[in-house]
Design a protein around this motif. Structure first.
Motif, PDB file in Angstrom:
ATOM      1  N   THR A 154      36.168  38.361  43.821  1.00  0.00           N
ATOM      2  CA  THR A 154      37.399  37.581  43.986  1.00  0.00           C
ATOM      3  C   THR A 154      37.662  37.423  45.472  1.00  0.00           C
ATOM      4  O   THR A 154      37.689  38.409  46.205  1.00  0.00           O
ATOM      5  N   PHE A 155      37.834  36.183  45.910  1.00  0.00           N
ATOM      6  CA  PHE A 155      37.994  35.891  47.324  1.00  0.00           C
ATOM      7  C   PHE A 155      39.305  35.141  47.558  1.00  0.00           C
ATOM      8  O   PHE A 155      39.863  34.534  46.634  1.00  0.00           O
ATOM      9  N   SER A 156      39.766  35.147  48.811  1.00  0.00           N
ATOM     10  CA  SER A 156      40.931  34.346  49.203  1.00  0.00           C
ATOM     11  C   SER A 156      40.474  32.947  49.567  1.00  0.00           C
ATOM     12  O   SER A 156      39.602  32.765  50.428  1.00  0.00           O
ATOM     13  N   VAL A 185      45.135  31.803  48.128  1.00  0.00           N
ATOM     14  CA  VAL A 185      45.211  32.106  46.707  1.00  0.00           C
ATOM     15  C   VAL A 185      43.915  32.826  46.332  1.00  0.00           C
ATOM     16  O   VAL A 185      42.871  32.590  46.941  1.00  0.00           O
ATOM     17  N   SER A 186      43.985  33.710  45.365  1.00  0.00           N
ATOM     18  CA  SER A 186      42.794  34.444  44.925  1.00  0.00           C
ATOM     19  C   SER A 186      42.046  33.625  43.886  1.00  0.00           C
ATOM     20  O   SER A 186      42.651  33.124  42.921  1.00  0.00           O
ATOM     21  N   VAL A 187      40.731  33.488  44.088  1.00  0.00           N
ATOM     22  CA  VAL A 187      39.908  32.715  43.149  1.00  0.00           C
ATOM     23  C   VAL A 187      38.639  33.506  42.832  1.00  0.00           C
ATOM     24  O   VAL A 187      38.131  34.257  43.664  1.00  0.00           O
ATOM     25  N   PRO A 188      38.095  33.332  41.621  1.00  0.00           N
ATOM     26  CA  PRO A 188      36.816  33.966  41.298  1.00  0.00           C
ATOM     27  C   PRO A 188      35.682  33.258  42.034  1.00  0.00           C
ATOM     28  O   PRO A 188      35.721  32.047  42.245  1.00  0.00           O
ATOM     29  N   VAL A 189      34.678  34.031  42.407  1.00  0.00           N
ATOM     30  CA  VAL A 189      33.519  33.496  43.119  1.00  0.00           C
ATOM     31  C   VAL A 189      32.252  33.996  42.436  1.00  0.00           C
ATOM     32  O   VAL A 189      32.164  35.166  42.040  1.00  0.00           O
ATOM     33  N   GLN A 190      31.279  33.094  42.303  1.00  0.00           N
ATOM     34  CA  GLN A 190      29.980  33.444  41.743  1.00  0.00           C
ATOM     35  C   GLN A 190      28.881  32.805  42.608  1.00  0.00           C
ATOM     36  O   GLN A 190      29.093  31.738  43.187  1.00  0.00           O
ATOM     37  N   PRO A 191      27.712  33.436  42.705  1.00  0.00           N
ATOM     38  CA  PRO A 191      26.578  32.767  43.345  1.00  0.00           C
ATOM     39  C   PRO A 191      26.215  31.493  42.580  1.00  0.00           C
ATOM     40  O   PRO A 191      26.379  31.424  41.349  1.00  0.00           O
ATOM     41  N   LEU A 192      25.712  30.506  43.293  1.00  0.00           N
ATOM     42  CA  LEU A 192      25.389  29.229  42.671  1.00  0.00           C
ATOM     43  C   LEU A 192      24.344  29.390  41.570  1.00  0.00           C
ATOM     44  O   LEU A 192      24.427  28.731  40.524  1.00  0.00           O
TER      45      LEU A 192
END
Length: 272
Positions: A154-156, A185-192
């Motif tokens: 989770t990244f800003s 805002v906090s958002v989910p992050v995934q590798p492409l």
């Protein structure tokens, strides 16, 4: 924001078009343009429904640069980039759009017959993009609401209210030249690679990355995790925030066999 009413609910008057054309007049001093833009945003912030180049958009010009350009110019923004990538839009192949914003590239590629995966981290913008895809009846376009990075987590995501399409995960970018009223805002992050695996995408023909200085952390882990024979045929890479890259994407791409196909003020198109 209204993503439920049918397209055509919000008509654009000539007064609205005139005000946003006025706000886009580069013959004015920058301070004058900003003043006109603030007034236009307060009075005519949207939504408005408009069709340009055969594509339907629900526009919020008070908070999105691309929407402002569509209203002011009566065409898609990034005119030169669209002309360049037209050579790579092969029907039935896959276009992956990282940082898809409201879909000016994604809808353009889907209209050409490509299978499109549109990845957008900003939840509000992703909802607008979903509406635009639905308004165009594009079953060949899938919206993925997620950030993209080297590792999951989770990244800003930093947002500036006058241009919701200009969002970044690079906090340093929010000062200096790009200073504004930024909020995270906090958002989910995934590798492409993980996102594409979930979407059952095996080959990417054209990859576009526009994530305001975070391009290296999207692109390089993706390429390093794949055999070179399966690298995208072409890549459209935004470079106007490259000073915030941690690693030089262009040097890596050159060593990997990519060559510059075309260049604009803000973007490079590279092909193999």
């Amino acid at each position: 924001m209204d993503t439920q009413s049918p397209f055509g609910t919000y008509r654009v008057s000539e007064r609205v078009r005139f005000m946003w054309r006025l706000a886009d007049q580069h013959k004015f001093w920058r301070s004058v343009r900003k003043m006109v833009r603030r007034a236009s945003a307060a009075l005519y912030g949207g939504p408005y429904d408009a069709e340009v180049e055969g594509l339907r958009f629900r526009l919020y010009p008070g908070e999105n640069y691309d929407d402002r350009k569509i209203l002011a110019k009566g065409r898609l923004p990034e005119k030169e980039e669209h002309r360049i990538i037209a050579d790579f839009l092969t029907p039935g192949r896959t276009f992956v759009d990282v940082g898809a914003n409201v879909g000016t590239y994604s809808l353009f590629a889907a209209k050409a017959g490509m299978n499109v995966v549109s990845i957008e981290a900003n939840p509000v913008t992703a909802e607008k993009l979903t509406f635009n895809a639905r308004a165009n009846g594009m079953a060949n376009l899938k919206v993925v609401e997620c950030g993209v990075g080297a590792v999951p987590g989770t990244f800003s995501l930093w947002l500036e209210p006058s241009n919701s399409g200009f969002a970044t995960m690079v906090e340093d970018l929010t000062t200096g030249e790009w200073a504004g009223n930024w909020k995270p805002v906090s958002v989910p992050v995934q590798p492409l690679k993980d996102i594409l695996a979930e979407e059952e995408v095996e080959e990417v023909d054209l990859l576009k990355i526009d994530v305001e200085g975070f391009e290296d952390r999207v692109l390089l882990p993706f390429l390093r995790g794949r055999d070179k024979t399966s690298w995208p045929r072409a890549i459209l890479l935004e470079t106007n925030c490259r000073e915030f890259w941690e690693e030089d994407c262009l040097q890596f791409l050159e060593h990997g066999g990519y060559r510059v196909h075309a260049q604009t003020k803000d973007n490079l198109v590279l092909s193999r």
